[in-house]
Write an enzyme that holds these catalytic residues in place. Sequence first.
Site, short mmCIF file in Angstrom:
data_model
loop_
_atom_site.label_atom_id
_atom_site.label_comp_id
_atom_site.label_asym_id
_atom_site.label_seq_id
_atom_site.Cartn_x
_atom_site.Cartn_y
_atom_site.Cartn_z
N ASP A 408 0.86 -1.19 0.00
CA ASP A 408 0.00 0.00 0.00
C ASP A 408 0.89 1.23 0.00
O ASP A 408 1.78 1.36 0.84
CB ASP A 408 -0.92 0.00 1.23
CG ASP A 408 -1.96 1.12 1.14
OD1 ASP A 408 -1.68 2.19 1.66
OD2 ASP A 408 -3.02 0.90 0.56
N LEU A 409 0.65 2.14 -0.95
CA LEU A 409 1.50 3.32 -1.08
C LEU A 409 1.25 4.30 0.05
O LEU A 409 0.12 4.49 0.48
CB LEU A 409 1.26 4.01 -2.43
CG LEU A 409 1.53 3.17 -3.68
CD1 LEU A 409 1.30 4.00 -4.93
CD2 LEU A 409 2.94 2.60 -3.67
N ASP A 451 -4.28 2.65 -4.74
CA ASP A 451 -2.83 2.58 -4.57
C ASP A 451 -2.42 1.27 -3.90
O ASP A 451 -1.44 1.23 -3.17
CB ASP A 451 -2.32 3.78 -3.77
CG ASP A 451 -3.00 3.90 -2.42
OD1 ASP A 451 -2.53 4.71 -1.62
OD2 ASP A 451 -3.98 3.17 -2.16
#
Length: 535
Positions: A408-409, A451
């Site tokens: 997960d960004l 994302d």
Amino acid sequence: MIGRSHPFPACHRDRMKHSEKRKQRILHLFRARELLTAAMLSLALLVTYKLWETAQRAADQTVQTAFDFGVQESNERIRQRLAIYEQVLRATVGFFNAAENVTREEFRAYVNALSLAENFPGIQGIGFARLLQPGELEKHVAAVRAEGYPEYTIHPEGPREIYTSIVYLEPFHGRNLRAFGYDMYSDANRRRAMAEARDLGQAAMSSKVILVQEGGGDIQWGFLMYLPVYRNALPHATVEERRANLLGWVYAPFRVEDFMRGIGREHSAGLDIEVYDGQGRDNLMYDGHDDVRAASLPLHRSDALKAAGRTWMVSHGALPDFDSRMRSDRPQLILQAGISISLMLALLTWLFLDDRARALQAADQALQLALFDALTGLPNRKLLDERLGQAMASARRRQGQLALLFIDLDRFKPVNDSYGHACGDLLLKEVALRLQSCMRESDTASRLGGDEFVALLSVVDGEGAARLVAEKILARLTEPYEVAGHTFDISASIGVALYPQHGVDSKSLVRSADLAMYEAKNAGRATVRFAPAPS
């Protein structure tokens, strides 16, 4: 010449027979063309429906995943905010313990240094309520009045076995002036929390109350958090010692709407949030949207949040704009494209019965829409599930291991907010390229949506090998990005789960990796966390 037939009638009869056969043949061709066209159209529409159905399920799952993530993020932010405020109070207790006698000026300087309005949204102040015996009242009131507060008194009036008084409360202006001298112990709701904090030596929260700071318009529900302060150098190991050596309480009052302001972020935006101090509508403390009930919305859930000895029920419901914002338009595109392709195939079948290759190509293009991410070209969730199932079957046969990395960004939302989604999409494409560059041919890099990415390492040699790959990916994704003339610094939180240690089926393995990613988030982000071994 009687007895001899004329040749023309026989020839005519033959022509009639041949004509009838041709008509029958033509009729059969027409019927075959119609049947084949109808069959092709029916088959194509059936494939379109199945693809639409699959895409619709995937879209529903995407919305569900986004909703669950938004709820988890919202709940976690509430937990974190309460935990942070508890730590602020613990630091205040430490401030009292470090001094022989904390003066009003020292307390004001301490609280001012915290910059509550900037750093701790929702908190109305930090105060100290002193415990007083009936025989101490006159001397106490005289001492406070001598400090320059000639109208100071303890309220409400009336005889009681013990008294308390809010003697310090910062910032000491505005609404907080109404609380000066208030005996919180005289109120049953507050008294229960104060007694619990005193006897346990831990933080305790009150039930929902109307703060004495409230007045005029804009009245909100509130709650208070307490921590006991015991006299220095005196024991407080037992309940009796705590009661005997209690000096007072440090506490913080909260207005619930102010407290909840700012809880919603990217994933929790578009959600109706309701906070209940226990079960039942009568215990409602906060309602983000007065015109709807979270439980009446198609997508909703309730969770129990425990903090400082009290349990809140937090209900979330997905508002229509959340669904429209999170739901992919891919099912509609597939449906429109599929119908168009079906009609085209029917027309091609009608005109060119032998042109099957073109039909298969069109059907294959429709199938592609359901298996790959439209933005990055990476495999989507459906294709990832298939490859994960194959990889687990292979690992099971060879008694080997595989690893699943949930990525997960971090700090991606500000890019979208400040530079627009077009720039954000370019950044996601660059992330996909970097992720692919860290993969072997036998591995799979996938984008779940938003994302969120997943990396499937089909063959790994234990945790160490998986960690090396995860840290390689983390390092690669943390490098600066040059996108559309801008430089961006983002990172990633990576959760790692190994098969079969952390899950023997795809569902449990994905869940373990997802939970490990949340551990990475909670650990400060830009880090790698492995799923714990199941107990």
